[in-house]
Design a protein around this motif. Structure first.
Motif, short mmCIF file in Angstrom:
data_model
loop_
_atom_site.label_atom_id
_atom_site.label_comp_id
_atom_site.label_asym_id
_atom_site.label_seq_id
_atom_site.Cartn_x
_atom_site.Cartn_y
_atom_site.Cartn_z
N GLU A 211 -9.32 -13.36 3.71
CA GLU A 211 -8.17 -12.56 4.10
C GLU A 211 -7.96 -12.73 5.59
OE1 GLU A 211 -9.09 -8.34 3.38
OE2 GLU A 211 -9.76 -8.19 5.45
N CYS B 98 0.82 -1.20 0.00
CA CYS B 98 0.00 0.00 0.00
C CYS B 98 0.86 1.26 0.00
CB CYS B 98 -0.89 -0.05 1.25
SG CYS B 98 -2.12 1.24 1.29
N TRP C 146 -8.98 -2.99 1.67
CA TRP C 146 -8.75 -1.82 2.52
C TRP C 146 -9.99 -0.93 2.50
CZ3 TRP C 146 -4.05 -1.88 -0.96
CH2 TRP C 146 -3.02 -2.63 -0.37
N ASP D 106 9.32 -5.62 -4.76
CA ASP D 106 8.38 -6.30 -3.87
C ASP D 106 8.54 -7.81 -3.96
OD1 ASP D 106 6.05 -5.73 -2.03
OD2 ASP D 106 5.25 -7.33 -3.28
N GLY E 219 9.43 0.18 3.01
CA GLY E 219 7.98 0.00 3.16
C GLY E 219 7.63 -1.47 3.23
N GLY F 39 6.32 -3.31 5.42
CA GLY F 39 5.33 -3.72 6.42
C GLY F 39 5.86 -3.58 7.84
N GLY G 198 4.30 1.55 -0.44
CA GLY G 198 5.34 1.61 -1.47
C GLY G 198 4.81 2.18 -2.77
N ARG H 237 -3.38 -2.07 -6.58
CA ARG H 237 -2.08 -2.32 -7.20
C ARG H 237 -2.14 -2.05 -8.71
NH1 ARG H 237 2.36 -5.74 -5.89
NH2 ARG H 237 1.37 -5.89 -3.87
N PHE I 66 -7.51 -11.14 12.79
CA PHE I 66 -8.81 -11.36 12.16
C PHE I 66 -8.73 -12.35 11.01
CE2 PHE I 66 -7.73 -8.68 8.55
CZ PHE I 66 -6.89 -7.73 9.10
N HIS J 112 12.68 -11.06 -3.66
CA HIS J 112 12.89 -10.99 -2.21
C HIS J 112 14.08 -10.09 -1.89
CE1 HIS J 112 12.81 -12.21 1.95
NE2 HIS J 112 14.13 -12.40 1.88
C1 LIG Z 1 -5.73 -8.20 5.83
C2 LIG Z 1 -5.57 -6.74 6.18
C3 LIG Z 1 -6.63 -5.88 6.00
C4 LIG Z 1 -6.48 -4.53 6.32
N1 LIG Z 1 -7.55 -3.70 6.14
C5 LIG Z 1 -7.40 -2.39 6.41
C6 LIG Z 1 -8.49 -1.51 6.19
O1 LIG Z 1 -9.58 -1.94 5.82
N2 LIG Z 1 -8.31 -0.20 6.40
C7 LIG Z 1 -7.10 0.30 6.83
O2 LIG Z 1 -6.99 1.53 6.99
N3 LIG Z 1 -6.07 -0.52 7.08
C8 LIG Z 1 -6.19 -1.84 6.88
N4 LIG Z 1 -5.12 -2.69 7.11
C9 LIG Z 1 -3.90 -2.11 7.70
C10 LIG Z 1 -2.95 -1.43 6.66
O3 LIG Z 1 -3.63 -0.46 5.92
C11 LIG Z 1 -2.36 -2.43 5.72
O4 LIG Z 1 -1.61 -3.37 6.46
C12 LIG Z 1 -1.46 -1.81 4.65
O5 LIG Z 1 -1.29 -2.75 3.64
C13 LIG Z 1 -0.10 -1.40 5.18
O6 LIG Z 1 0.65 -0.87 4.11
P1 LIG Z 1 2.24 -1.04 4.00
O7 LIG Z 1 2.63 -0.61 2.65
O8 LIG Z 1 2.90 -0.43 5.18
O9 LIG Z 1 2.45 -2.63 4.14
P2 LIG Z 1 2.03 -3.71 3.05
O10 LIG Z 1 0.88 -3.26 2.24
O11 LIG Z 1 1.89 -4.98 3.80
O12 LIG Z 1 3.28 -3.78 2.09
C14 LIG Z 1 4.52 -4.34 2.48
C15 LIG Z 1 5.11 -4.96 1.24
O13 LIG Z 1 6.47 -5.31 1.50
C16 LIG Z 1 6.74 -6.52 0.86
N5 LIG Z 1 7.86 -7.15 1.56
C17 LIG Z 1 7.97 -7.41 2.88
N6 LIG Z 1 9.15 -7.97 3.14
C18 LIG Z 1 9.80 -8.07 1.95
C19 LIG Z 1 11.09 -8.57 1.56
N7 LIG Z 1 11.95 -9.06 2.44
N8 LIG Z 1 11.41 -8.53 0.24
C20 LIG Z 1 10.57 -7.99 -0.67
N9 LIG Z 1 9.35 -7.50 -0.35
C21 LIG Z 1 8.99 -7.54 0.94
C22 LIG Z 1 5.45 -7.33 0.93
O14 LIG Z 1 5.39 -8.26 -0.13
C23 LIG Z 1 4.39 -6.25 0.82
O15 LIG Z 1 3.90 -6.12 -0.50
C24 LIG Z 1 -5.25 -4.04 6.82
C25 LIG Z 1 -4.20 -4.94 7.03
C26 LIG Z 1 -4.36 -6.26 6.72
C27 LIG Z 1 -3.20 -7.21 6.98
#
Ligand SMILES: Cc1cc2nc3c(=O)[nH]c(=O)nc-3n(C[C@H](O)[C@H](O)[C@H](O)COP(=O)(O)OP(=O)(O)OC[C@H]3O[C@@H](n4cnc5c(N)ncnc54)[C@H](O)[C@@H]3O)c2cc1C
Length: 436
Positions: free
Chosen positions: A297, A63, A95, A85, A191, A193, A65, A143, A211, A163
């Motif tokens: 999910e 999200c 989301w 990614d 980014g 996670g 990135g 995406r 959940f 990776h």
């Molecule tokens: C199932 C779920 C539902 C959610 N629903 C909501 C919602 O409804 N509303 C809301 O506001 N928030 C929600 N959230 C919380 C939050 O918005 C999300 O977790 C959001 O995706 C976080 O964004 P991010 O980019 O920080 O992490 P992510 O979107 O998780 O992105 C991290 C990325 O890093 C990559 N990555 C990690 N480690 C490595 C590595 N070593 N090498 C290469 N790539 C790597 C992963 O593949 C992933 O694509 C939800 C979370 C989850 C888990």
């Protein structure tokens, strides 16, 4: 509304030149001048011509990135951006957010509601804010929409299924090691996670929001598409942690039915699926043969009032503190931070972490402590918050737009004795007067 810049006329180009990275190895370089940049990294991957150098590398194409890559392109169209990614399969997540005009991909929205309910064993509270509807985006659509913007730019490339093993700083650049080779960039954003969870310091609270959500298709129309069930506490056990159902009805026969729990640890194998099965029967009278699961999910989101740690690589997304401590929502905060990150990079300033106003931090810390220590009172408290306050006020609070007057009204409807107790233990622990 932050809309992406139309970039059809832009002539961004790619030059793939061989240079040397700080270790003296030949490097594939992406710059804005030359031939079209589109897909340069994908080509590098395909032809295995790593190492690669770019102006900006984004680690993690989730999200945050993707949002940051798009924001960077808007402000710095001449900079080459690579998004790496590791995900290899489809992203099943959904989301949701209250729309404050900050969703950069409106075309990816597939669900919209302006009414929601909180259900407890004593009744149902209905809330509404037609000006800030609750919207839903599937991660796969997000995406696709984001990648389309980046592909159109020609100045950015995303690589999936790669990776990231490690990232280290070498002189003025970060060097990211991947299975195929290194990516070197003077500006690198992490980014990937949530960071590894350390024990929270004294006086801080962490709850795991765990959940399981099932996309359910029924043989008969049962779902009321006018209203989202934000929380249905009728499933919470008397002495158990906070537990509720969340229902996103997208058609009379299709809904995301999710069981959520807030608990202090992330252990245990919760029988969420059994809870969901029973709920489908108790709420809509559905028998097992009358519904099927089409997708699912699951999540385990840390909710904490511990400030995010500043690492050597600037963070974005939940790693930068995007998760709202008291709710677990992060989507809108990620979009806002993406813009602030791009602005900071443009201005040569440090990339900020995500920090709230002191009032929000205080209320969230007390609320989180209350949820941890007095889960049995959560249903009544949420019903008061959503039932006694106007919908727009609740939404302002949930989206960090509340005024001092709003917050005084919120405090007025909260059960005083319980919240004073939560505030008291928080302060005492922070002052280290009692052990955590
Ligand atoms: C199932 C779920 C539902 C959610 N629903 C909501 C919602 O409804 N509303 C809301 O506001 N928030 C929600 N959230 C919380 C939050 O918005 C999300 O977790 C959001 O995706 C976080 O964004 P991010 O980019 O920080 O992490 P992510 O979107 O998780 O992105 C991290 C990325 O890093 C990559 N990555 C990690 N480690 C490595 C590595 N070593 N090498 C290469 N790539 C790597 C992963 O593949 C992933 O694509 C939800 C979370 C989850 C888990």
């Amino acid at each position: 509304m932050v809309l992406p810049r139309k970039c059809g006329g832009a002539k961004h180009t790619l030059s793939m030149t061989l240079g040397t990275d700080p270790s003296g190895t030949a490097t594939t370089t992406a710059s804005a001048k030359g031939t079209p940049q589109r897909g340069f990294l994908r080509r590098a991957v395909r032809e295995n011509i790593f190492p690669v150098a770019a102006d900006i590398a984004i680690l993690g194409g989730g999200c945050a990135g993707l949002a940051t890559a798009v924001a960077l392109h808007r402000l710095l169209p001449d900079q080459s951006v690579v998004v790496l990614d590791g995900r290899t399969g489809p992203d099943p997540r959904t989301w949701c957010f209250w729309d404050q005009g900050e969703n950069p991909v409106p075309e990816a929205v597939t669900g919209t509601w302006d009414q929601w309910e909180i259900r407890t064993s004593t009744g149902t509270s209905i809330g509404s804010d037609p000006h800030h509807p609750y919207r839903m985006i599937h991660a796969a659509d997000y995406r696709q929409a984001m990648t389309r913007r980046l592909t159109h730019t020609g100045a950015a490339a995303t690589v999936a299924g790669l990776h990231i093993a490690d990232v280290r700083q070498e002189s003025n650049s970060f060097v990211t090691s991947t299975a195929l080779g290194t990516v070197t960039a003077p500006t690198t954003l992490d980014g990937r996670g949530p960071a590894h969870l350390d024990p929270v310091p004294e006086g801080r609270t962490r709850l795991q929001q765990r959940f399981l959500g099932l996309w359910v298709h029924t043989t008969k129309p049962v779902f009321d598409t006018s209203t989202v069930t934000l929380m249905d506490f009728t499933v919470q056990a008397p002495n158990g942690p906070v537990q509720f159902m969340y229902v996103l009805p997208v058609s009379p026969t299709d809904a995301l039915v999710e069981c959520t729990e807030f608990r202090p640890d992330s252990h245990g194998d919760e029988p969420f699926r059994n809870v969901i099965n029973s709920y489908l029967t108790s709420r809509w009278g559905l028998q097992a043969h009358e519904w099927e699961v089409t997708a699912q999910e699951a999540g385990n989101i840390p909710m904490t009032d511990t400030p995010p740690a500043r690492g050597s690589v600037p963070a974005i997304g939940v790693r930068a503190g995007a998760t709202r401590p008291s709710t677990g929502y992060a989507f809108t905060r990620i979009q806002q931070h993406a813009t602030r990150t791009a602005e900071a990079i443009r201005d040569g300033s440090p990339v900020p972490l995500i920090t709230d106003s002191w009032r929000t931090r205080l209320l969230d810390a007390i609320f989180l402590r209350f949820l941890r220590d007095q889960p049995e009172h959560a249903p009544d408290t949420f019903q008061r918050l959503f039932g006694r306050l106007p919908g727009p006020l609740t939404v302002r609070f949930l989206t960090e737009h509340s005024t001092v007057l709003d917050e005084l009204r919120i405090i007025a409807v909260l059960p005083k004795r319980r919240f004073i107790r939560a505030a008291w233990t928080t302060f005492l622990e922070r002052l280290r007067l009692v052990p955590a």
